[in-house]
Design an enzyme around this catalytic site. Sequence first.
Site, PDB file in Angstrom:
ATOM      1  N   VAL A  11       0.835  -1.204   0.000  1.00 23.72           N
ATOM      2  CA  VAL A  11       0.000   0.000   0.000  1.00 23.72           C
ATOM      3  C   VAL A  11       0.871   1.257   0.000  1.00 23.72           C
ATOM      4  CG1 VAL A  11      -1.668   1.307   1.382  1.00 23.72           C
ATOM      5  CG2 VAL A  11      -1.974  -1.149   1.072  1.00 23.72           C
ATOM      6  N   GLY A 257      -7.086 -16.098  -0.531  1.00 26.74           N
ATOM      7  CA  GLY A 257      -5.934 -15.969   0.370  1.00 26.74           C
ATOM      8  C   GLY A 257      -5.507 -14.526   0.352  1.00 26.74           C
ATOM      9  N   CYS A 260      -5.343  -9.526   2.757  1.00 30.00           N
ATOM     10  CA  CYS A 260      -6.509  -8.729   3.169  1.00 30.00           C
ATOM     11  C   CYS A 260      -7.711  -9.555   3.602  1.00 30.00           C
ATOM     12  CB  CYS A 260      -6.916  -7.795   2.040  1.00 30.00           C
ATOM     13  SG  CYS A 260      -5.766  -6.442   1.836  1.00 30.00           S
ATOM     14  N   LYS A 320      -2.692 -15.462  -5.775  1.00 27.11           N
ATOM     15  CA  LYS A 320      -3.408 -15.191  -7.022  1.00 27.11           C
ATOM     16  C   LYS A 320      -2.367 -14.838  -8.082  1.00 27.11           C
ATOM     17  CE  LYS A 320      -4.411 -10.304  -6.736  1.00 27.11           C
ATOM     18  NZ  LYS A 320      -5.442  -9.290  -6.728  1.00 27.11           N
TER      19      LYS A 320
HETATM   20  C1  UDX Z   1      -8.478  -7.522  -1.942  1.00 27.59           C
HETATM   21  C2  UDX Z   1      -9.551  -6.489  -2.321  1.00 27.59           C
HETATM   22  O1  UDX Z   1     -10.054  -6.789  -3.629  1.00 27.59           O
HETATM   23  C3  UDX Z   1      -8.978  -5.101  -2.252  1.00 27.59           C
HETATM   24  O2  UDX Z   1      -9.988  -4.154  -2.561  1.00 27.59           O
HETATM   25  C4  UDX Z   1      -8.432  -4.867  -0.853  1.00 27.59           C
HETATM   26  O3  UDX Z   1      -7.881  -3.606  -0.724  1.00 27.59           O
HETATM   27  C5  UDX Z   1      -7.397  -5.917  -0.504  1.00 27.59           C
HETATM   28  O4  UDX Z   1      -7.971  -7.220  -0.663  1.00 27.59           O
HETATM   29  P1  UDX Z   1      -6.401  -8.691  -3.137  1.00 27.59           P
HETATM   30  O5  UDX Z   1      -6.235  -9.461  -1.866  1.00 27.59           O
HETATM   31  O6  UDX Z   1      -5.206  -8.077  -3.769  1.00 27.59           O
HETATM   32  O7  UDX Z   1      -7.435  -7.482  -2.908  1.00 27.59           O
HETATM   33  O8  UDX Z   1      -7.019  -9.671  -4.220  1.00 27.59           O
HETATM   34  P2  UDX Z   1      -8.398  -9.958  -4.986  1.00 27.59           P
HETATM   35  O9  UDX Z   1      -8.165  -9.843  -6.428  1.00 27.59           O
HETATM   36  O10 UDX Z   1      -9.514  -9.190  -4.434  1.00 27.59           O
HETATM   37  O11 UDX Z   1      -8.569 -11.517  -4.670  1.00 27.59           O
HETATM   38  C6  UDX Z   1      -8.562 -12.011  -3.349  1.00 27.59           C
HETATM   39  C7  UDX Z   1      -8.652 -13.514  -3.324  1.00 27.59           C
HETATM   40  O12 UDX Z   1      -9.927 -13.954  -3.721  1.00 27.59           O
HETATM   41  C8  UDX Z   1      -7.646 -14.241  -4.198  1.00 27.59           C
HETATM   42  O13 UDX Z   1      -7.115 -15.317  -3.458  1.00 27.59           O
HETATM   43  C9  UDX Z   1      -8.481 -14.759  -5.346  1.00 27.59           C
HETATM   44  O14 UDX Z   1      -7.962 -15.938  -5.906  1.00 27.59           O
HETATM   45  C10 UDX Z   1      -9.810 -15.013  -4.672  1.00 27.59           C
HETATM   46  N1  UDX Z   1     -10.969 -14.941  -5.572  1.00 27.59           N
HETATM   47  C11 UDX Z   1     -11.311 -13.766  -6.149  1.00 27.59           C
HETATM   48  C12 UDX Z   1     -11.732 -16.087  -5.800  1.00 27.59           C
HETATM   49  O15 UDX Z   1     -11.436 -17.167  -5.281  1.00 27.59           O
HETATM   50  N2  UDX Z   1     -12.827 -15.992  -6.599  1.00 27.59           N
HETATM   51  C13 UDX Z   1     -13.219 -14.833  -7.186  1.00 27.59           C
HETATM   52  O16 UDX Z   1     -14.220 -14.828  -7.903  1.00 27.59           O
HETATM   53  C14 UDX Z   1     -12.417 -13.686  -6.959  1.00 27.59           C
END
Ligand code: UDX
Length: 431
Positions: A11, A257, A260, A320
């Site tokens: 961040v 995972g 956040c 991810k």
């Molecule tokens: C998230 C929020 O989106 C963001 O706004 C916040 O500030 C921090 O947390 P981030 O952790 O970077 O961001 O990833 P994000 O793309 O949101 O995905 C989070 C997780 O959810 C990943 O592990 C992803 O694989 C999983 N995911 C996402 C799913 O399993 N299915 C989905 O449909 C979307």
Amino acid sequence: MEICVIGAGYVGLVTSLGFAKLGNNVICVDIDINKVVSLNNGIPSIYEEGLEDMLIECLEKKNITFSNNIIEGIEKSNVIFIAVGTPEKNDWDIDMSQVYEVISQISNNILNYRLIVIKSTVPIGTQKKVNKIFLENGVSVDSFDIVSNPEFLREGRALHDFFNGDRIIIGCDSLRAKKIMKELYEPFTCEIIYTSPETAELTKYASNAFLASKISFINEIANLCNKVGADIETVAYAMGLDERISPKFLRAGIGYGGSCFPKDTKALVKIGDKHGIDFKIVRGAIEVNEKQRFIPIRILLNKYGSLEKKIITILGLSFKPKTDDIRDSPSLTIIEELIKNNANIKCYDPIAIDKVRNIYSNIMYCYNLYDAIENSDCIIICTEWDEFNSLNLGKIKDSMNYPMIIDGRNMLDGKKVREKGIEYYSIGKSN
Ligand code: UDX
């Protein structure tokens, strides 16, 4: 503006570069001197698309510098962002020690007016508490304002999200602070919501908990699809056509995972507990998510009975794609379970492999995807990296000891995989 950002993590670094790119002068402070030196030399401390180029550009234009001297940062700037870590404690509470250490340093070194902006994800009521600490430390009411300005960026798209966020939330209780924030965010075109600090602080938790719940919801539906022969892709697509639901965040798999969702969902439950609110839905989302990553292990145990000496390949280690972040990545839980079951593990990830290498010594790290697959008894896809879309299925079939893929991210065409004679398992797809 003259801006100081304290903390050069995801961040902090992205915020620093974003504001520097917009023409502000930014000093980004971090206690890790090695990180500071590397960043001043144009070497990023994290992998993030476009970050290295922007770092070099901002350094060349002299819009950014990195320092480990917080006092210098406080002296040289009129706006100070706090972007230090707020990690999870064992009891789901939030460890606020880094924030309060920084607050103590700022309040003890502030000479004239500074606007302090809290970017870190912090419990509701933090802005008020920080305000009180400043006053208790003898800082005059005219010399500071505290604003809550939570961050919503996604790793892997962090710079894009900085400039193109869906909204900006500013929680403040002073007109003077609002005016400065307005000026700072002038170049942004999205909606800017000015509200109370408590509302801003809660919006962050509510957003993340909602998204996490959406994922756990679709994962439970996917688990039922596996039982009844329905197809999660079609269910999710059809659900998503309803504008009230939206197609986003309906990808079933082995769960979320990262730094956040796991932390913020637990923190919200804990905050609720403190106020007598039992967040049943969020608790459920956490429980579902923690179980979801065990699905590949269950499939393997059903298939093989024992995993002793079986060679299992993990494709994808980061939580991810497009990031090297492995924090709370489902792949790590799967590796730990495989170790407990005495399996031989081979793994591959285009970017995150060296981070995992620091954790487990007794597994095989491959820098080539096909080396990781050779002689394997099963491939588990844990991260949907683009390059796994174009796997050479014929080559895989020939080089595996037993042709079997568990697609933890539902990314492959099951029909095509099976046509090549490879056993295929997904999370709720009918083919
Ligand atoms: C998230 C929020 O989106 C963001 O706004 C916040 O500030 C921090 O947390 P981030 O952790 O970077 O961001 O990833 P994000 O793309 O949101 O995905 C989070 C997780 O959810 C990943 O592990 C992803 O694989 C999983 N995911 C996402 C799913 O399993 N299915 C989905 O449909 C979307």
